[in-house]
Scaffold this motif. Structure first.
Motif, PDB file in Angstrom:
ATOM      1  N   GLN A   1       2.214   1.614  -3.363  1.00 61.61           N
ATOM      2  CA  GLN A   1       1.470   2.087  -4.370  1.00 61.61           C
ATOM      3  C   GLN A   1       0.968   3.806  -4.054  1.00 61.61           C
ATOM      4  OE1 GLN A   1      -2.097  -0.309  -3.594  1.00 61.61           O
ATOM      5  NE2 GLN A   1      -1.464  -1.792  -5.316  1.00 61.61           N
ATOM      6  N   LYS A   2       1.016   4.095  -2.812  1.00 61.69           N
ATOM      7  CA  LYS A   2       1.051   5.716  -2.657  1.00 61.69           C
ATOM      8  C   LYS A   2       2.021   6.420  -3.061  1.00 61.69           C
ATOM      9  CE  LYS A   2      -1.848   4.912   1.745  1.00 61.69           C
ATOM     10  NZ  LYS A   2      -1.800   5.486   3.202  1.00 61.69           N
ATOM     11  N   SER A   3       3.235   5.944  -2.836  1.00 66.55           N
ATOM     12  CA  SER A   3       4.364   6.471  -3.614  1.00 66.55           C
ATOM     13  C   SER A   3       4.345   6.509  -5.106  1.00 66.55           C
ATOM     14  CB  SER A   3       5.758   6.102  -2.950  1.00 66.55           C
ATOM     15  OG  SER A   3       5.891   4.789  -3.676  1.00 66.55           O
TER      16      SER A   3
ATOM     17  N   LEU B   1       1.467   6.438  -6.715  1.00 64.85           N
ATOM     18  CA  LEU B   1       0.599   7.575  -7.212  1.00 64.85           C
ATOM     19  C   LEU B   1       1.250   8.720  -7.026  1.00 64.85           C
ATOM     20  CD1 LEU B   1      -2.380   7.622  -7.823  1.00 64.85           C
ATOM     21  CD2 LEU B   1      -2.944   7.872  -5.398  1.00 64.85           C
ATOM     22  N   THR B   2       1.934   9.100  -5.986  1.00 60.42           N
ATOM     23  CA  THR B   2       2.398  10.484  -6.086  1.00 60.42           C
ATOM     24  C   THR B   2       3.271  10.841  -7.374  1.00 60.42           C
ATOM     25  OG1 THR B   2       3.955   9.918  -4.522  1.00 60.42           O
ATOM     26  CG2 THR B   2       1.893  10.780  -3.709  1.00 60.42           C
ATOM     27  N   ASP B   3       4.043   9.824  -7.329  1.00 59.03           N
ATOM     28  CA  ASP B   3       4.993  10.000  -8.642  1.00 59.03           C
ATOM     29  C   ASP B   3       4.282  10.154  -9.809  1.00 59.03           C
ATOM     30  OD1 ASP B   3       7.104   9.392  -6.968  1.00 59.03           O
ATOM     31  OD2 ASP B   3       7.503   7.352  -7.375  1.00 59.03           O
ATOM     32  N   HIS B   4       3.088   9.090 -10.041  1.00 61.99           N
ATOM     33  CA  HIS B   4       2.324   9.331 -11.142  1.00 61.99           C
ATOM     34  C   HIS B   4       1.961  10.627 -11.348  1.00 61.99           C
ATOM     35  CE1 HIS B   4      -0.392   7.788 -14.280  1.00 61.99           C
ATOM     36  NE2 HIS B   4      -1.167   8.377 -13.687  1.00 61.99           N
ATOM     37  N   LYS B   5       1.339  11.244 -10.318  1.00 63.06           N
ATOM     38  CA  LYS B   5       0.538  12.585 -10.524  1.00 63.06           C
ATOM     39  C   LYS B   5       1.618  13.487 -10.787  1.00 63.06           C
ATOM     40  CE  LYS B   5      -3.003  11.941  -7.110  1.00 63.06           C
ATOM     41  NZ  LYS B   5      -3.615  12.250  -5.873  1.00 63.06           N
TER      42      LYS B   5
ATOM     43  N   ASN C   1       0.834  -1.325   0.076  1.00 59.29           N
ATOM     44  CA  ASN C   1       0.120   0.177  -0.016  1.00 59.29           C
ATOM     45  C   ASN C   1       1.062   1.215  -0.085  1.00 59.29           C
ATOM     46  OD1 ASN C   1      -2.225  -1.515  -0.136  1.00 59.29           O
ATOM     47  ND2 ASN C   1      -2.651  -1.331   1.978  1.00 59.29           N
ATOM     48  N   GLU C   2       1.867   1.217   0.919  1.00 60.21           N
ATOM     49  CA  GLU C   2       2.791   2.362   0.568  1.00 60.21           C
ATOM     50  C   GLU C   2       3.530   2.721  -0.731  1.00 60.21           C
ATOM     51  OE1 GLU C   2       3.403   4.612   3.290  1.00 60.21           O
ATOM     52  OE2 GLU C   2       1.855   3.644   4.228  1.00 60.21           O
TER      53      GLU C   2
END
Length: 172
Positions: A86-88, A90-94, A83-84
């Motif tokens: 995936q969160k990182s 997600l922020t990289d993707h954004k 999950n961590e």
């Protein structure tokens, strides 16, 4: 819950063992009741065997559940790490998405600038062609004007030669 059942089964086994010991003591004191005591002893022993089986089943279940809970804890840790991650991601993707939009905007601006420069180059080439034509036309007109003036001078000199001299002389 299984540990509680295990403790309860252990207590029952201890009670049965104490009853067996009591019956052994009674059988030594009263030999004529040995048949009844043997029946009680056999029933207690079968109960003890049953409780021992239950205790072993409870221990096996406890072992299985302990192992499963350990595996679940590892899975939970791995899930948390996932999950961590995936969160990182997600922020990289954004951030990459933002950079991509910025790059696309710059690319569109540069394309617009290229189009404007192309149109300006075309205009400048057309203007230079017009200026070249104007320069040629002005040279030709200057050449023609000079020739016309020379022609007029030549015609004027020829006319002056062919005209009779003027009869009047003006005193000075």
């Amino acid at each position: 819950m299984l540990e509680w059942k295990l403790e309860e089964a252990t207590m029952l086994i201890k009670e049965r063992d104490s009853k067996i010991l009591e019956l052994d003591a009674l059988s030594q004191v009263q030999p004529h009741d040995t048949i009844a005591c043997n029946d009680d002893l056999l029933s207690l022993q079968s109960d003890a065997d049953q409780l021992l089986l239950e205790k072993m089943e409870a221990e096996i279940q406890c072992f299985i559940l302990t192992r499963a809970s350990h595996d679940w804890k590892l899975l939970a840790k791995n899930q948390f790490a996932l999950n961590e991650a995936q969160k990182s991601l997600l922020t990289d993707h954004k951030s990459l998405e933002t950079k991509l939009r910025h790059a696309e905007n710059r690319a569109m601006m540069l394309e617009d600038m290229v189009d404007k420069l192309d149109s300006q180059c075309k205009e400048l080439s057309e203007i230079s062609e017009v200026l070249k034509l104007q320069a040629r036309a002005s040279r030709a007109s200057l050449f023609c004007s000079v020739q016309f003036i020379l022609l007029c001078i030549a015609i004027g000199t020829i006319l002056v030669r062919f005209l009779p001299p003027s009869p009047e002389i003006v005193p000075t």
